[in-house]
Design an enzyme around this catalytic site. Structure first.
Site, PDB file in Angstrom:
ATOM      1  N   CYS A  52      41.415  19.295  53.996  1.00 25.76           N
ATOM      2  CA  CYS A  52      41.361  20.085  52.761  1.00 25.76           C
ATOM      3  C   CYS A  52      40.905  21.512  53.057  1.00 25.76           C
ATOM      4  CB  CYS A  52      40.397  19.428  51.789  1.00 25.76           C
ATOM      5  SG  CYS A  52      40.017  20.469  50.379  1.00 25.76           S
ATOM      6  N   CYS A  55      37.275  22.209  51.386  1.00 24.07           N
ATOM      7  CA  CYS A  55      36.056  21.496  51.771  1.00 24.07           C
ATOM      8  C   CYS A  55      35.166  22.380  52.664  1.00 24.07           C
ATOM      9  CB  CYS A  55      36.413  20.201  52.510  1.00 24.07           C
ATOM     10  SG  CYS A  55      36.713  18.800  51.407  1.00 24.07           S
ATOM     11  N   HIS A 115      34.798  16.673  47.652  1.00 21.55           N
ATOM     12  CA  HIS A 115      36.250  16.630  47.526  1.00 21.55           C
ATOM     13  C   HIS A 115      36.710  15.612  46.473  1.00 21.55           C
ATOM     14  CE1 HIS A 115      40.346  17.221  49.029  1.00 21.55           C
ATOM     15  NE2 HIS A 115      40.512  15.925  48.930  1.00 21.55           N
ATOM     16  N   ASN A 155      43.367  25.077  36.930  1.00 24.48           N
ATOM     17  CA  ASN A 155      44.542  24.203  36.849  1.00 24.48           C
ATOM     18  C   ASN A 155      44.109  22.874  37.397  1.00 24.48           C
ATOM     19  OD1 ASN A 155      46.516  25.893  35.904  1.00 24.48           O
ATOM     20  ND2 ASN A 155      47.136  26.571  37.936  1.00 24.48           N
ATOM     21  N   SER A 163      47.477  22.738  43.585  1.00 29.24           N
ATOM     22  CA  SER A 163      47.910  22.418  44.941  1.00 29.24           C
ATOM     23  C   SER A 163      46.925  21.534  45.690  1.00 29.24           C
ATOM     24  CB  SER A 163      48.121  23.716  45.723  1.00 29.24           C
ATOM     25  OG  SER A 163      46.888  24.431  45.770  1.00 29.24           O
ATOM     26  N   HIS A 166      40.709  18.999  45.250  1.00 27.50           N
ATOM     27  CA  HIS A 166      39.316  19.448  45.369  1.00 27.50           C
ATOM     28  C   HIS A 166      38.985  20.300  44.134  1.00 27.50           C
ATOM     29  CE1 HIS A 166      35.916  20.360  48.210  1.00 27.50           C
ATOM     30  NE2 HIS A 166      35.647  21.090  47.133  1.00 27.50           N
ATOM     31  N   HIS A 168      38.321  22.988  41.743  1.00 31.19           N
ATOM     32  CA  HIS A 168      38.285  24.441  41.913  1.00 31.19           C
ATOM     33  C   HIS A 168      38.965  25.156  40.759  1.00 31.19           C
ATOM     34  CE1 HIS A 168      42.383  23.545  43.245  1.00 31.19           C
ATOM     35  NE2 HIS A 168      42.665  24.818  43.026  1.00 31.19           N
ATOM     36  N   GLN A 170      40.204  29.493  39.471  1.00 29.50           N
ATOM     37  CA  GLN A 170      40.639  30.784  40.004  1.00 29.50           C
ATOM     38  C   GLN A 170      40.186  31.925  39.109  1.00 29.50           C
ATOM     39  OE1 GLN A 170      44.583  31.258  41.577  1.00 29.50           O
ATOM     40  NE2 GLN A 170      45.067  29.092  41.363  1.00 29.50           N
ATOM     41  N   GLN A 325      56.543  22.860  18.865  1.00 36.28           N
ATOM     42  CA  GLN A 325      56.591  21.825  17.829  1.00 36.28           C
ATOM     43  C   GLN A 325      55.743  20.663  18.293  1.00 36.28           C
ATOM     44  OE1 GLN A 325      58.231  18.678  18.277  1.00 36.28           O
ATOM     45  NE2 GLN A 325      58.008  18.002  16.159  1.00 36.28           N
TER      46      GLN A 325
HETATM   47  P1  H2U Z   1      45.769  26.032  42.605  1.00 38.75           P
HETATM   48  O1  H2U Z   1      44.547  26.073  41.716  1.00 38.75           O
HETATM   49  O2  H2U Z   1      47.009  26.342  41.849  1.00 38.75           O
HETATM   50  O3  H2U Z   1      45.832  24.805  43.422  1.00 38.75           O
HETATM   51  O4  H2U Z   1      45.581  27.210  43.658  1.00 38.75           O
HETATM   52  C1  H2U Z   1      44.715  27.207  44.743  1.00 38.75           C
HETATM   53  C2  H2U Z   1      44.766  28.594  45.331  1.00 38.75           C
HETATM   54  O5  H2U Z   1      44.236  28.556  46.655  1.00 38.75           O
HETATM   55  C3  H2U Z   1      46.186  29.142  45.451  1.00 38.75           C
HETATM   56  O6  H2U Z   1      46.280  30.267  44.614  1.00 38.75           O
HETATM   57  C4  H2U Z   1      44.884  29.528  47.426  1.00 38.75           C
HETATM   58  C5  H2U Z   1      46.323  29.541  46.930  1.00 38.75           C
HETATM   59  O7  H2U Z   1      46.882  30.800  47.054  1.00 38.75           O
HETATM   60  N1  H2U Z   1      44.732  29.198  48.843  1.00 38.75           N
HETATM   61  C6  H2U Z   1      43.977  30.034  49.653  1.00 38.75           C
HETATM   62  O8  H2U Z   1      43.506  31.058  49.197  1.00 38.75           O
HETATM   63  N2  H2U Z   1      43.776  29.687  50.945  1.00 38.75           N
HETATM   64  C7  H2U Z   1      44.300  28.580  51.556  1.00 38.75           C
HETATM   65  O9  H2U Z   1      44.019  28.315  52.726  1.00 38.75           O
HETATM   66  C8  H2U Z   1      45.213  27.724  50.794  1.00 38.75           C
HETATM   67  C9  H2U Z   1      45.361  28.014  49.333  1.00 38.75           C
HETATM   68 ZN    ZN Z   2      38.176  19.131  49.690  1.00 41.57          ZN
END
Ligand code: H2U
Ligand code: ZN
Length: 351
Positions: A52, A55, A115, A155, A163, A166, A168, A170, A325
């Protein structure tokens, strides 16, 4: 002809925050459903996953290594959608072609070193640390001259394009105020000019009286299904005090926010006994240096699930071409969520 009842008859509802309308068709909930209703087998995740990129101690894309963090951890997104250094420029051809350079940056916030957790499974004290980080980032980023809007969001779930499981969120910071908050800015401004109070204070007063759409209430925050909800189980967390941004929150209010965030997401997980996906985000005053008494801090939750852990609502067809709707009314959705146990279903199974 019967009298109009919004529990029975098709109608449109107005979203006073955006000026948008939504079509509600409660009569359609009587429609037979022959699709599958299934629970998902929940994957068991390890507390630490060596693969991950979020992590503690692990390497991210580009070679940077995460520290051995023990609560929250913030870093610059390695694949930022916005960049801080962009040549200033504009493209304009007549009235019909217009483009402008945009400056900004993106950050990622790890909510926990664990995680295997998600917000509804975290302790309120740990969620409070996430709220603390949001407040700190809002203050620090907001002080930058070229940043006028800070979008904090989460998200959750791969169906929302997340993606990595874990926990998180943004932060995207930029010069322009994007469309959704810009619409809300106009509506809240107009309301404040007419009444001298914030739109959401007056809305909350009514909601707390009727209690029809309230999901969670504590001393400082309320979670509710808005009267104009679009997604089947859409919700909004609103501060009781009309604060315009995170920086104004007291310690008690931050705890109350964390408590509300947890209780709402536990309800969500319990609804279909699954890790309930959503996109959630905080709307608050722009960081343009001006006072914004019209702005009232709130957090939107837009979850896609409709009927089970796998049956989603699609915003397609009429919704893309005309208006969103919905079938079940926001009042029915609120009632369903309120009737759920308050203990997370996973804890229920292990105790
Ligand atoms: P999500 O919340 O959509 O999973 O996005 C995770 C973000 O983590 C995504 O915008 C970033 C991606 O660009 N990311 C990093 O900054 N470093 C990494 O090593 C992988 C993902
Ligand atoms: Zn993790």
């Amino acid at each position: 002809m019967d009298k109009f009842e919004f529990t029975e008859h098709s109608h449109r509802r107005y979203n006073p925050l955006t000026g948008d309308w939504i079509l509600v068709s409660p009569h359609r909930t009587k429609r037979p459903w022959q699709g599958k209703v299934e629970k998902l087998n929940l994957e068991q995740r390890p507390q630490y996953d060596e693969k991950c990129y979020l992590c503690p101690g692990n390497e991210r894309a580009g070679g940077l290594k995460n520290p051995e963090y023990t609560s929250t951890f913030v870093f610059q997104n390695d694949f930022s959608a916005l960049l801080p250094v962009v040549p200033e420029g504009e493209y304009k051809k007549g009235e019909l072609f217009h483009a402008k350079s945009e400056q900004g940056f993106c950050k990622v916030i790890c909510f926990s070193p664990r995680h295997d957790l998600t917000v509804p499974e975290m302790e309120v004290d740990a969620i409070k640390k996430v709220v603390d980080i949001w407040c700190q980032e809002y203050k620090e980023i907001g002080a930058l001259d070229y940043v006028n809007h800070i979008q904090i969001f989460e998200n959750k779930g791969d169906s929302m394009g997340c993606s990595n499981p874990h926990p998180h969120g943004q932060i995207w910071a930029q010069t322009s105020v994007p469309d959704e908050p810009a619409k809300e800015s106009i509506k809240q401004s107009e309301y404040f000019q007419r009444h001298g109070t914030s739109l959401l204070s007056d809305y909350l007063k009514d909601e707390l009286e009727s209690k029809e759409r309230i999901l969670v209430e504590n001393d400082h925050f309320v979670a509710l299904v808005p009267f104009w909800a679009t997604w089947p189980y859409e919700a909004m967390i609103v501060s009781k005090r009309a604060v315009s941004n995170l920086a104004e929150l007291t310690e008690d209010e931050k705890f109350a926010f964390a408590n509300c965030y947890k209780k709402l997401t536990v309800m969500y997980d319990n609804l279909f006994e699954t890790s309930f996906p959503y996109s959630a985000g905080i709307h608050q005053a722009p960081t343009d240096g001006a006072e914004h008494p019209e702005w009232h801090l709130h957090m939107h939750f837009y979850p896609p699930l409709l009927r089970s852990a796998t049956v989603k609502k699609f915003m397609v067809g009429y919704e893309m071409m005309a208006n969103p709707q919905r079938d079940i009314t926001p009042e029915q959705a609120a009632q369903k969520l309120r009737e759920l146990p308050t203990l997370h279903f996973k804890e229920n199974k292990t105790s």
